[in-house]
Structures are given as C-alpha cells and as structure tokens.
Design an enzyme around this catalytic site. Structure first.
Site, short mmCIF file in Angstrom:
data_model
loop_
_atom_site.label_atom_id
_atom_site.label_comp_id
_atom_site.label_asym_id
_atom_site.label_seq_id
_atom_site.Cartn_x
_atom_site.Cartn_y
_atom_site.Cartn_z
CB SER A 1 -0.65 0.01 1.13
OG SER A 1 -0.27 0.37 2.51
CG ASP A 2 1.30 6.06 -1.20
OD1 ASP A 2 2.34 5.89 -0.51
OD2 ASP A 2 0.97 6.71 -2.04
CB CYS A 3 3.09 5.51 3.52
SG CYS A 3 4.78 4.70 2.71
#
Length: 776
Positions: free
Chosen positions: A293-295
C-alpha cells in the site's frame, strides 16, 4: 576553455574530511545476517535456511513455524523481529527514484555513506528517450543501494519508480514520472526496473516497485486532496492510458512489487479492490512479487474515506483484495482480530506473507552472511565513484531540451562570449537541481559554477527566490546584462511551487519572473539565453515570441551535475538531443479544466479539450516530442512493408465478433511474433556531430475511439557531421498499433496506419488473414 568541473561538495565538507570518511568506510563493519546466521546453530539448520531447497518450500516451512501474532507483525513496513527463529526486524521502506534517497526510514546517510549519486529527476531523464541510459542508471543506483545495505545504511526493497501518467500539467508530482505517454512511461519502467533488479534469474539485486496503481495523478488541488479523491475513469482510459505503464513494468520489467494508491477508482479504494490487485496485477499480468500500500492507505480508506464500518473490515478487505504489505501500522493492529471475528482466514494472511517472504528470499536475506553473497563485496568504495558521477552528468546532458534557438544564438563561443551575466533565482541552484525523492548528493555543480568553467561570470540573483515577489534585485541584474558579452537567465520553479501534496494553480512563471526576464533581455548587450528548471511545463509564450531572447533551454531538474551539463550545452561541447516528454500548454488550457476530470479524450459537447498530445487538439506552447539540435537531421525510409497480414488464432472467425467495426480484438490474434520492421536512414546535414532522438508515431485509421496519433517506437543514433547512419525499428503490432474501444477492449484497426518519423510519412496497411473461418 577550462575543463575542470567546479563543485560544491556534500554538506560543504573539506575534501580531507570526506577522504577520511571514505577511508573509514572502507573498513566499515559488515552488516550482520538478517536471518540464518551460520553462527547460530539452532536456527541456521532449519529447513527455511537451506539455500539448496526451492524457495517455495522454504517459505512454506517458515510460515508453518510462525505464530499468528508474529505473522501480523510481518504485514507492515517496519516488520518485527522473530528472535526465536533468528530473524531480525526489517524496514521495507526505502526509495530510489533517481538515486538512493533519504525519503523513507530504510535509508540513512552519514558515516561511511555521506552521500550517493543523485541523477536527474525522472522527467529530465525521460527526455533523453534512451532506454539504455535508463537501465544503466538503474544498475548504478542498485550498486550503491547494495553497498549501503551491506554497510547497514539501507534496505533492499525500493519503492521506485513512479510510473503514473503525467496527465495534468499542474500535478506537483509530475516531475517524478516519465511523462505523459504510456509507452514512454512503460518502457522507462521496464528499463529502470531491469537495471535495479539485475539479470540474475529469479534472484534479485534489489527489489523495485512500480507505483502508484492506478489513475493517481492529483495531490492537492482546489480543496480536493489525494486522500479523498474518487477518480472516475472509463474502462477505455484505464486500459488505454493509466494501466499501460504498470502492465509493461510487470510483464516486460518483471518488477518485484506494485504499490496501490491513496485514491479511489470508480468508488473503490485501489488498495481494497480485488479487480485491480488480485485479478489484474496478479491474475492477468502474473506479478511475481508483492503488492504494497501507499503509506497509510489502508488507514486512509477506513479513517478518511469511511469505506468500511470497522477497522477489522478494512484490514480484511485489503488482504482479501490482494494486498500483501501495509506501509503503516494498520494491518499489524487489526488483522488478528479480523481473523478472530471470521472476516478473514489465516490462509489469507499466509498468502500475503508468502509473497513478501519469497521476495526477501530472492534477495538472499535468508542465505546467511551478506558478505558471502553476490554483491557482498560492494561497500563505500562503490558509492559516488567517478564513473557514477560521470553517468549523472551524461544523463543531464541527454535530458536537456533546446526549445528555441533564434538566429541561432546558441552555441555560445568561449572566444566571443568571454564574460557572461548569470542571473536568476536558480542561477546558483544546488539542492533545487535534484528535485524531490532525492538523497544527499555526492557533489553539486551549479549553473553558475558550470558556466564559470567556460567564461568569466557576473552573478546576480535578480529575485531572492523563485517566488520572485519583489523587484529590489532587478537593477543589479539589468546592470550585469549591460556589461556582459552574453546573458544567461536561469529561472523556473522548485519544490516550493510544485511538489508532493502541492499541485500548481496555473502554468505561468511565479511572481515577477516574467518581468525580470523581459527587462534583462531588453538591457542585455549580447545574446540573452533563458534556461528553465521545472518538473512541469511552463507557459513561456512571452519569451518564445520575444526577439530579444535568443534561445530557450529546459533543463528539468538536472541532478547533481546539472550546472555542468547546462554549460556544456550552452557552449556546444554537447549537442542537445532531448525531446519533451510532455506537452507544454498555454495558460488558457487549464483555465476551465478541473484536475478532477479524468477523461483523456476531448468532448466538444461539453467544451472539454482532452489531455496529452494523443487527444488534445488545441494550441500548444511546445508539443510533446519537441526538441532542437545544433545540426539538422533528415530521415529517409530505406525499407518498410506496405501491407502486414494479421493472423487470427485457430478458433476465431468474423461471426464470433473477432472483426467488428474494422478492428480485430487483440486477444483473437496470434501476437507472439507479429511485428513491423523498418529501416530508416538518418543523415546529419550540418557541420556538427550529433545524437539524434528519433520518435516514431502512428496515426491509426479514423475511428471515434482512436487517438490522433500515438508513439509506437523511439531510438537514439549518433551521426557524425555530414554522414549517414541506418537505424532498425521494430514495432510490435498488438502492443503498439492497437487502440482501445469504449468497452476497454484492445483492438487492432484494419486498414491504413500512417507512420510518421520526423517529416517523413509511411503508409502501412494492416489486413486480417481472412474474413472467413480460419482453420488451425
């Protein structure tokens, strides 16, 4: 002419201290084993430590030994140690967009590693249209990354490159991308990833990651931010534009990871969408690796987008959709309870971990001592080497684009132009030149220093910074221009204007930059040259149309050696060869165009102009692919087929909708070796040697869903003055001569495709093998 390159070294340290640090680094303590330490007899003999066993068997063995609590702590970027099995903690988050970066907690500069080679920002490197260069940069970056890993200063998993399409010219992160064309972006992705990961079979030098999947190209515009944005995208645009670079990254680059984005696509968060993750990336494209995932994306779709009622549902949705790793704490906090509540099976958690553990094993992290492995000999001596820094300089030279050259005014002569006024807020830039997602550069050569190697300089800022809010410094700049034999204005943008979470409001130069440029040009005794630093396009119509401005260069963000490269182009040591990887629009283009409208194609009914060179039909400041040289290249097609037969597979026929509206479904075609070969002669008509960047476009047969034209191939060729070279071009028909219909189905239009190479056109007719039943 002086030949030395003036530099400002990292952190302005004296050379003796840097030398001492490097010497100390040569004796830096080697990293301990991540797992399977041979000194630990209890754990090193476990089956998952046996290098002779197939990796899937090793992964299965390890999973069978982990408790549920241990498993969930491995689902996040700061994965916890498992001391009882001899496994240390690991930080997954490192970045290497255009050099090892200090963005992300996985990388630390200092001690034996005070800096790393900082290449031009991606948008500049993309302007070279040189896949060989992109792969070479990847190899250097991974050498330095492995060296830093061996010294305990970095990880082995790098969340780079960014291959999103530069759809809207205001996007603050457009600078990180390879531009607006899907084929260019996809070729860049595959080339850079190959350089990073190496060619060692299933073993990885480092693990790359193509991000941010998908339709992610808005950060913060007009009150809409990426955390709340629902990108409404047609099936046609997803298949035709947004997914192309990711598909090429996975299938051609064999990337080890893909990152899902913050935004929703058609109402579903990308990190919770099984159609995108499980069915597309892993199912159709056959990703051999992990999805991250993006953060805080999982936290975002629960807390900000309110996509699920409980955090446990969010964790379950993400993992069941195909997410393997969470950049952030969310999955470590809520996955166990999701299993307890029956929302998720432990087998789902095992599947996610199998993908991340497999990548770690492919990296050699479970093979014992790093020093005994491939690349184990890399260390401080392999970072910031002269060869690496020379490649950074060469990349900057190849990426600089000559936009205008009136007269011609360039190249300057070190005999006639002995004194140069160097003016502008970016005239002595250092950190600005490396853009975002950069690290600590080995050294800097600013434009002022670069030009100082060729001429005596008179330096005036003109503006205190790129915001250029006042005219207090104008008079000094004007006086300098009156005294000098030539004037170079280094203007443009920086991260205060365009950056992550900072989209631009318009396309004009900030503040009073335009006024400064015009006044200096009016006063200048000699030729006035405008050099622009920026990631995104700028409307500089005023300068293009000003007869006093002799030439305009775009340098993007040219990296640590940018000033030297700019000077080399200004003085003709380097013949410019870059081409714009994005359209430069006039300011009016964005006046009534919301960034939130994702449609690529123009729509006259709603006064919608369309996006990118493929679909926009209005006026431009400079078109995609524009770039001048100090010489003149002429093309001649030496050989090319006029008709190509498209073979259908053995079980399709026209009555089965294979051929519909004079277009054949790609999945009904034998695509394997279906390509068009061209031989093109490139003649250098001028008196200067030059490298020609040849772009090949195709204009498909007319149809309501076909683009006006599309890039189908590009090549580089060095041609000495008054000589000729032959270039071979191969165009894969299914990949590059196809178009996408309104249902998102890729088809090959039959009929005449016009290929354009510079000013030359070649008509190519694609015909189906038969309109009747094909026998196998």
């Amino acid at each position: 002419m002086k030949t030395g390159i003036a530099t400002t070294t990292m952190a302005s340290l004296p050379q003796t201290i840097i030398l001492l640090l490097l010497l100390l680094g040569a004796f830096a303590q080697a990293r301990d084993s991540f797992a399977c330490d041979s000194k630990d007899a209890k754990t090193s003999s476990l089956p998952f430590c046996k290098v002779s066993m197939p990796i899937p068997n090793r992964v299965t063995d390890l999973l069978g030994r982990l408790t549920m609590q241990e498993k969930v702590r491995l689902l996040v970027n700061n994965a916890a140690a498992v001391p009882r099995l001899g496994i240390k903690g690991y930080e997954w988050w490192s970045e290497a967009l255009h050099g090892v970066s200090n963005v992300g907690p996985g990388t630390k500069f200092g001690g034996a590693f005070p800096g790393a080679t900082s290449f031009p920002q991606v948008i500049t490197t993309a302007a070279s249209f040189n896949a060989t260069l992109w792969e070479a940069i990847g190899r250097v970056v991974s050498d330095e990354a492995r060296a830093m890993y061996n010294g305990g200063a970095a990880g082995l998993t790098y969340w780079s490159p960014n291959v999103n399409i530069f759809r809207d010219p205001r996007w603050g992160r457009g600078q990180e991308t390879p531009g607006e064309d899907p084929v260019l972006a996809g070729t860049y992705a595959a080339s850079y990833v190959t350089g990073l990961q190496g060619n060692n079979g299933d073993r990885l030098k480092v693990a790359a990651c193509c991000k941010h999947f998908t339709a992610y190209d808005l950060d913060n515009w007009n009150g809409v931010d990426r955390f709340h944005f629902n990108a409404k995208v047609s099936k046609q645009d997803i298949e035709d534009t947004f997914d192309v670079p990711f598909k090429m990254c996975v299938q051609d680059g064999n990337v080890a990871s893909v990152m899902c984005s913050y935004n929703q696509v058609n109402g579903v968060p990308t990190c919770a969408d099984p159609n995108l993750l499980k069915r597309t990336i892993r199912g159709q494209w056959k990703l051999n690796g992990y999805i991250v995932s993006d953060c805080d994306s999982v936290g975002v779709f629960y807390n900000t987008q309110h996509y699920t009622s409980t955090p446990e549902e969010a964790a379950a949705d993400a993992i069941k959709a195909g997410l393997d790793l969470d950049c952030g704490p969310f999955l470590a906090q809520y996955t166990k309870n999701a299993v307890i509540r029956g929302l998720l099976k432990e087998a789902d958690v095992n599947s996610a971990l199998a993908n991340t553990l497999t990548v770690q094993m492919r990296l050699g992290m479970f093979d014992g001592e790093p020093s005994a492995q491939p690349f184990g000999n890399l260390g401080p001596k392999d970072v910031c080497t002269p060869a690496h820094q020379e490649l950074a300089l060469e990349a900057a030279r190849q990426g600089i684009v000559l936009l205008n050259n009136r007269g011609p005014s360039l190249p300057l002569s070190h005999l006639r132009h002995r004194t140069v006024a160097v003016i502008g807020p970016n005239s002595n830039a250092t950190v600005t030149m490396i853009g975002n997602y950069a690290g600590v550069a080995c050294a800097y050569t600013s434009p002022l220093q670069g030009i100082g190697n060729y001429a005596k300089t008179i330096h005036q800022m003109g503006c205190a910074d790129v915001a250029c809010n006042g005219d207090k410094l104008f008079s000094g700049a004007i006086n300098a221009a009156r005294q000098a034999d030539a004037t170079v204005l280094v203007m443009g943008l920086d991260q205060s204007i365009e950056a992550e979470f900072r989209d631009r409001t318009g396309l004009l130069l900030p503040g009073r930059q335009q006024e400064l440029i015009s006044k200096v040009a009016m006063a200048s005794k000699g030729p006035t040259i405008l050099v622009l630093m920026s990631g995104g396009p700028i409307d500089v119509s005023f300068a293009k149309n000003d007869p006093r401005i002799g030439a305009i260069l775009w340098a993007g963000y040219p990296g640590q050696a940018g000033g030297a490269a700019i000077a080399d182009v200004l003085y003709g040591t380097t013949n410019p060869e870059g081409k714009l990887p994005m359209t430069w629009y006039p300011q009016e283009y964005v006046s009534n165009l919301p960034m939130t409208d994702m449609a690529m194609r123009s729509s006259p009914n709603r006064n919608y102009p369309g996006r990118t060179y493929k679909f926009y039909k209005g006026p431009v400041v400079y078109p995609f692919g524009h770039g001048l040289s100090y010489t003149n290249f002429v093309h001649t097609i030496a050989s090319a087929p006029k008709v190509v037969t498209v073979p259908l597979d053995g079980h399709r026929h026209s009555g089965n909708a294979t051929i519909s509206g004079k277009a054949i479904k790609v999945n009904h075609v034998r695509c394997n070796k279906l390509s068009v070969g061209l031989q093109v002669d490139v003649k250098n008509m001028g008196s200067k040697d030059g490298t020609h960047t040849m772009l090949v476009f195709s204009k498909p047969p007319a149809g309501h869903w076909a683009p006006q034209k599309q890039l189908v191939a590009f090549a580089k060729v060095h041609v000495p003055a008054r000589s000729q070279r032959r270039v071979g071009i191969n165009i894969h028909v299914c990949k590059f001569l196809s178009v996408v219909d309104r249902s998102g189905v890729r088809r090959i239009p039959t009929g005449v495709h016009n290929l354009h190479i510079g000013g030359v056109k070649h008509s190519l007719s694609l015909q189906p093998a038969t309109l009747g039943v094909i026998k196998s």
